[in-house]
Design an enzyme around this catalytic site. Structure first.
Site, PDB file in Angstrom:
ATOM      1  N   GLU A  91      35.272  18.517 -29.600  1.00  0.00           N
ATOM      2  CA  GLU A  91      34.789  18.775 -28.473  1.00  0.00           C
ATOM      3  C   GLU A  91      35.130  17.967 -27.293  1.00  0.00           C
ATOM      4  O   GLU A  91      35.504  18.465 -26.135  1.00  0.00           O
ATOM      5  CB  GLU A  91      33.212  18.991 -28.581  1.00  0.00           C
ATOM      6  CG  GLU A  91      32.730  20.153 -29.262  1.00  0.00           C
ATOM      7  CD  GLU A  91      32.800  19.906 -30.812  1.00  0.00           C
ATOM      8  OE1 GLU A  91      32.633  20.843 -31.697  1.00  0.00           O
ATOM      9  OE2 GLU A  91      33.146  18.576 -31.247  1.00  0.00           O
ATOM     10  N   HIS A 161      21.845  24.517 -34.702  1.00  0.00           N
ATOM     11  CA  HIS A 161      22.238  25.709 -34.150  1.00  0.00           C
ATOM     12  C   HIS A 161      21.568  26.525 -33.110  1.00  0.00           C
ATOM     13  O   HIS A 161      21.465  27.497 -33.036  1.00  0.00           O
ATOM     14  CB  HIS A 161      22.868  26.765 -35.326  1.00  0.00           C
ATOM     15  CG  HIS A 161      24.211  26.284 -36.173  1.00  0.00           C
ATOM     16  ND1 HIS A 161      23.977  25.316 -37.231  1.00  0.00           N
ATOM     17  CD2 HIS A 161      25.621  26.379 -35.903  1.00  0.00           C
ATOM     18  CE1 HIS A 161      25.308  25.065 -37.553  1.00  0.00           C
ATOM     19  NE2 HIS A 161      26.016  25.472 -37.040  1.00  0.00           N
TER      20      HIS A 161
END
Length: 356
Positions: A91, A161
């Site tokens: 990321e 998540h």
């Protein structure tokens, strides 16, 4: 994800019962277009962005085959691997690459697969993207950078998540934070973010990717940033939220109305810079304010809204500002129903605030 839902029919039914509306009157909005869900609206916005600007690029983990939520389906086939491409699982590298691409005058549309994994890119967003223009005295910038990230609960995501990290980025001058509530809003706001002259973090409510359906114009259109929308007018209390939480809050407003309580519901849409004037005008009318978001209550963006409104409307308030938010715990798995700011929690807070 689909297999988990199939193994959990009760969970799927509870998700589907979350009522969706994009309109101020509580009905499914007709915008004179094609009926589509939220992920399809995102996909259409990306198609338009790539079609209308040859210097726009889409990249991230697995975007080449459509992404885990299928938001980038068909892009690589139409625009080629030079403009739509996969990245390593890094990321920090994804955002860093996007900053450099945008600094060269391109439109860089970076995807972080889940907002929970945006933290490795935090330094790039906070210390590079947000300060790029400022540190150069506006000689150069990375305003063409848009970072997309699915956020929030999904019914089975657990610790890694399901998070809602928007408040971290609302503390950073130099970037914008935008969260849509519906397909129509998602398309119009995303196109505005991509074309804005500032780096933007665009959080997408993954709970609504397939559940939220409405008519969305197929043509190119944009919605204004930093402009809240009153989606339900009322006189007794003001409710403020964003993203998927709006549908839950609307259910609470409908139930409160049965008890004679008139609720005004506002979708903030842009969190930074946020539309203080619209919220202030509403609170001066109702005298009460309730804020709800999925993120933990402590340090959540609701606290900033509360502080600002108290400063601006202190003498007009009839009750303390109420916050109905996630708990100050890591996001749970089996205990998600206890963690979430549900309709009943919001309804209880509405009644308590009005009766204060």
């Amino acid at each position: 994800m689909v297999s988990i839902l199939r193994r959990s029919p009760k969970l799927l039914n509870s998700i589907c019962r979350r009522r969706f509306s994009a309109s101020s009157d509580g009905n499914l909005t007709s915008h004179g277009g094609k009926s589509m869900n939220l992920y399809s609206a995102i996909n259409q916005a990306l198609h338009i962005a790539l079609e209308t600007d040859p210097r726009s690029y889409v990249f991230g983990e697995d975007v080449g085959f459509g992404g885990v939520f299928r938001c980038t389906t068909g892009l690589v086939d139409r625009y080629g691997k030079d403009r739509v491409f996969n990245t390593p699982l890094c990321e920090q590298g994804i955002v860093g690459f996007g900053i450099g691409l945008a600094a060269m005058g391109n439109r860089a549309i970076a995807e972080i697969q889940f907002a929970d994994y945006i933290y490795p890119a935090f330094d790039q967003i906070v210390n590079e993207a947000a300060k790029f223009r400022y540190r150069s005295g506006n000689q150069f910038n990375c305003g063409g950078l848009t970072i997309r990230a699915p956020y929030g609960a999904v019914g089975h995501g657990g610790h890694y998540h399901s998070q809602s990290p928007e408040a971290f980025f609302c503390h950073v001058p130099g970037i914008k934070v935008v969260i849509p509530r519906s397909p129509y809003q998602a398309k119009g706001l995303l196109l505005s973010c991509i074309r804005d002259q500032n780096p933007v973090v665009f959080f997408e409510p993954k709970w609504l990717y397939r559940l939220a359906v409405e008519e969305v114009p197929e043509h190119d259109f944009m919605l204004p940033l930093s402009e809240a929308e009153v989606i339900r007018e009322g006189s007794d209390i003001t409710l403020v939220g964003w993203g998927a939480q709006l549908s839950v809050m609307e259910q609470a407003c409908i139930d409160a109305e049965k008890d004679g309580i008139s609720c005004e519901l506002i979708d903030l849409r842009t969190l930074i810079p946020w539309d203080k004037e619209t919220v202030e005008a509403s609170v001066k009318k109702t005298g009460r304010l309730l804020i709800s978001h999925e993120a933990p209550v402590t340090g959540g963006f609701g606290a900033e809204i509360s502080a600002s409104i108290v400063e601006r409307c202190f003498l007009r308030l009839e009750a303390p500002v109420s916050r109905v938010c996630g708990l100050d715990t890591p996001f749970p798995l089996v205990f998600e129903p206890f963690y979430m700011p549900t309709k009943n929690k919001i309804l209880d807070a509405i009644k308590a605030t009005v009766k204060y």
